[in-house]
Design a protein around this motif. Structure first.
Motif, mmCIF file in Angstrom:
data_model
loop_
_atom_site.group_PDB
_atom_site.id
_atom_site.type_symbol
_atom_site.label_atom_id
_atom_site.label_comp_id
_atom_site.label_asym_id
_atom_site.label_seq_id
_atom_site.Cartn_x
_atom_site.Cartn_y
_atom_site.Cartn_z
ATOM 1 N N GLY A 1 -19.257 -22.130 5.002
ATOM 2 C CA GLY A 1 -17.811 -22.020 5.115
ATOM 3 C C GLY A 1 -17.041 -23.273 4.767
ATOM 4 N N ALA A 2 -17.725 -24.358 4.460
ATOM 5 C CA ALA A 2 -17.040 -25.618 4.186
ATOM 6 C C ALA A 2 -16.446 -25.616 2.781
ATOM 7 C CB ALA A 2 -18.001 -26.789 4.348
ATOM 8 N N ALA A 3 -15.215 -26.061 2.663
ATOM 9 C CA ALA A 3 -14.551 -26.058 1.360
ATOM 10 C C ALA A 3 -15.272 -26.943 0.356
ATOM 11 C CB ALA A 3 -13.097 -26.519 1.528
ATOM 12 N N VAL B 1 -23.845 -25.468 4.144
ATOM 13 C CA VAL B 1 -22.780 -25.053 5.052
ATOM 14 C C VAL B 1 -21.910 -24.036 4.325
ATOM 15 C CG1 VAL B 1 -20.863 -25.803 6.500
ATOM 16 C CG2 VAL B 1 -22.820 -27.327 6.138
ATOM 17 N N PRO C 1 -21.004 -29.296 11.748
ATOM 18 C CA PRO C 1 -21.869 -28.325 12.440
ATOM 19 C C PRO C 1 -23.303 -28.292 11.936
ATOM 20 C CG PRO C 1 -19.719 -27.364 12.039
ATOM 21 C CD PRO C 1 -19.750 -28.669 11.296
ATOM 22 N N SER D 1 -18.417 -27.635 0.232
ATOM 23 C CA SER D 1 -19.657 -26.967 -0.181
ATOM 24 C C SER D 1 -19.367 -25.874 -1.198
ATOM 25 C CB SER D 1 -20.366 -26.377 1.038
ATOM 26 O OG SER D 1 -20.651 -27.377 1.979
ATOM 27 N N GLN D 2 -18.323 -25.085 -0.940
ATOM 28 C CA GLN D 2 -17.965 -24.027 -1.884
ATOM 29 C C GLN D 2 -17.525 -24.617 -3.215
ATOM 30 O OE1 GLN D 2 -18.405 -20.641 -1.307
ATOM 31 N NE2 GLN D 2 -18.123 -20.671 -3.528
ATOM 32 N N ASP E 1 -24.525 -28.458 0.871
ATOM 33 C CA ASP E 1 -24.142 -27.148 0.334
ATOM 34 C C ASP E 1 -24.684 -26.000 1.163
ATOM 35 O OD1 ASP E 1 -26.507 -28.402 -0.769
ATOM 36 O OD2 ASP E 1 -26.787 -26.608 -1.972
ATOM 37 N N ASP F 1 -17.222 -35.105 6.180
ATOM 38 C CA ASP F 1 -16.231 -34.031 6.135
ATOM 39 C C ASP F 1 -16.350 -33.226 7.430
ATOM 40 O OD1 ASP F 1 -15.184 -31.309 5.648
ATOM 41 O OD2 ASP F 1 -14.919 -31.986 3.591
ATOM 42 N N PRO F 2 -15.271 -33.034 8.178
ATOM 43 C CA PRO F 2 -15.365 -32.333 9.467
ATOM 44 C C PRO F 2 -16.000 -30.952 9.379
ATOM 45 C CG PRO F 2 -13.224 -33.401 9.252
ATOM 46 C CD PRO F 2 -13.897 -33.532 7.921
ATOM 47 N N GLU F 3 -15.823 -30.267 8.263
ATOM 48 C CA GLU F 3 -16.404 -28.933 8.130
ATOM 49 C C GLU F 3 -17.913 -28.967 7.966
ATOM 50 O OE1 GLU F 3 -13.092 -25.988 6.308
ATOM 51 O OE2 GLU F 3 -14.054 -27.309 4.839
ATOM 52 N N LEU F 4 -18.468 -30.145 7.693
ATOM 53 C CA LEU F 4 -19.917 -30.275 7.528
ATOM 54 C C LEU F 4 -20.626 -30.673 8.815
ATOM 55 C CD1 LEU F 4 -20.092 -32.165 4.102
ATOM 56 C CD2 LEU F 4 -20.254 -29.703 4.521
#
Length: 315
Positions: free
Chosen positions: A293-295, A291, A14, A297-298, A289, A9-12
């Motif tokens: 800000g990642a959707a 991260v 970082p 993870s939330q 989890d 997932d791109p949001e992960l």
């Protein structure tokens, strides 16, 4: 060349750059134990925190626990025994404080977090017996100590999830304490993963690898993983019979090294008549989890909290 980065997932992504992988070994163990992962700010209002030392297993040292609960509330509340992760060789109860405070405050429950002894200094069954000592303390404290004994469950992540599953099996087999639920997040259940089991082609590349797994299981078992005679109380995936376990919640990532053993454990539990809630998150590796800000993870955190609320609802 990475075989699975394109699936993350791109949001992960970082997190992979923020926390470079340190291969687990005898030489790096001290470094891993000293590493502090980025944690969200700790909520301080509305939740009491008490640190205690309780009697350990027979012949062993006392065990440190940390207790959280709604401030000023002495009622008998549902209670979660939380067991931290760290591959059985690292980690500490304090790492869970932000989430413990959040869950205790929002769900109106008590959380007891246990600092169990670590391998390789203490191999199996030391950690399991320390966790059972904490469970003994909860049940001995009873309603006078603020615990509703009809709504006691265990929760853990990674190795903590493995210990939570093992504790549920141990409590069932030894007929010690009735548990209301087991809540597992990417649990570490099978010593054969990374040793005897065919490797998953795209899982386990990041954060926790097959080599890390072999080191940690060797540390816990005091010998090479994957051999004969490994107790199900050490590696819950070894249990021949999963019937009679409490309702099971299991969440894992599709790119986690543990994906296959997690799916198999959930499948076998369901076939044994255990109520099972299973979540698999695409593009997610071990520890995703963390991260904030990642959707995805939330979503995992929200799903987990909702499952806990259902598990602890009045009966």
């Amino acid at each position: 060349m990475s075989v699975s980065r394109h699936l993350v997932d791109p949001e992960l992504l970082p997190l992979l750059d923020l926390i470079p992988h340190v291969a687990m070994s005898t030489d790096t163990l001290a470094q891993v134990r000293e590493r502090r992962l980025p944690l969200p700010a700790t909520m301080t209002g509305g939740v009491d925190k008490v640190e205690r030392t309780i009697a350990g297993p027979p012949g062993a040292a006392d065990v440190a626990i940390t207790c959280y609960g709604p401030a000023g509330n002495a009622d008998a509340l549902p209670t979660i025994l939380h067991i931290h992760g760290g591959g059985y060789v690292a980690g500490r109860a304090a790492s869970g404080e932000p989430r413990h405070r959040l869950l205790a405050g929002t769900l109106g429950c008590r959380i007891v977090s246990v600092d169990y002894r670590l391998a390789p200094e203490t191999p199996f069954p030391g950690a399991l017996l320390d966790c059972h000592a904490a469970l003994d303390w909860i049940f001995a404290s009873g309603a006078d100590g603020g615990h509703d004994l009809t709504r006691i469950g265990v929760m853990g992540e990674s190795a903590g999830g493995g210990l939570a599953a093992a504790l549920a099996l141990y409590a069932r087999d030894e007929r010690t304490h009735p548990l209301a639920f087991v809540h597992l997040t990417y649990p570490m259940l099978d010593d054969r993963t990374g040793s005897l089991v065919d490797p998953h082609p795209t899982a386990g590349e990041f954060v926790w690898t097959a080599a890390d797994n072999r080191f940690s299981w060797s540390s816990l078992l005091g010998g090479a993983p994957g051999g004969d005679g490994v107790s199900a109380h050490a590696a819950p995936a070894r249990a021949a019979d999963l019937s009679g376990l409490p309702p099971l919640y299991l969440a894992t990532g599709a790119l986690d090294l543990f994906i296959d053993e997690n799916l198999d454990f959930a499948r076998r539990a369901a076939r044994a008549g255990v109520p099972v809630e299973l979540h698999v998150y695409p593009g997610a590796f071990h520890g995703f989890d963390l991260v904030p800000g990642a959707a995805v993870s939330q979503r995992m955190r929200d799903d987990g909290a909702a499952a806990l609320a259902r598990a602890m609802a009045p009966r």
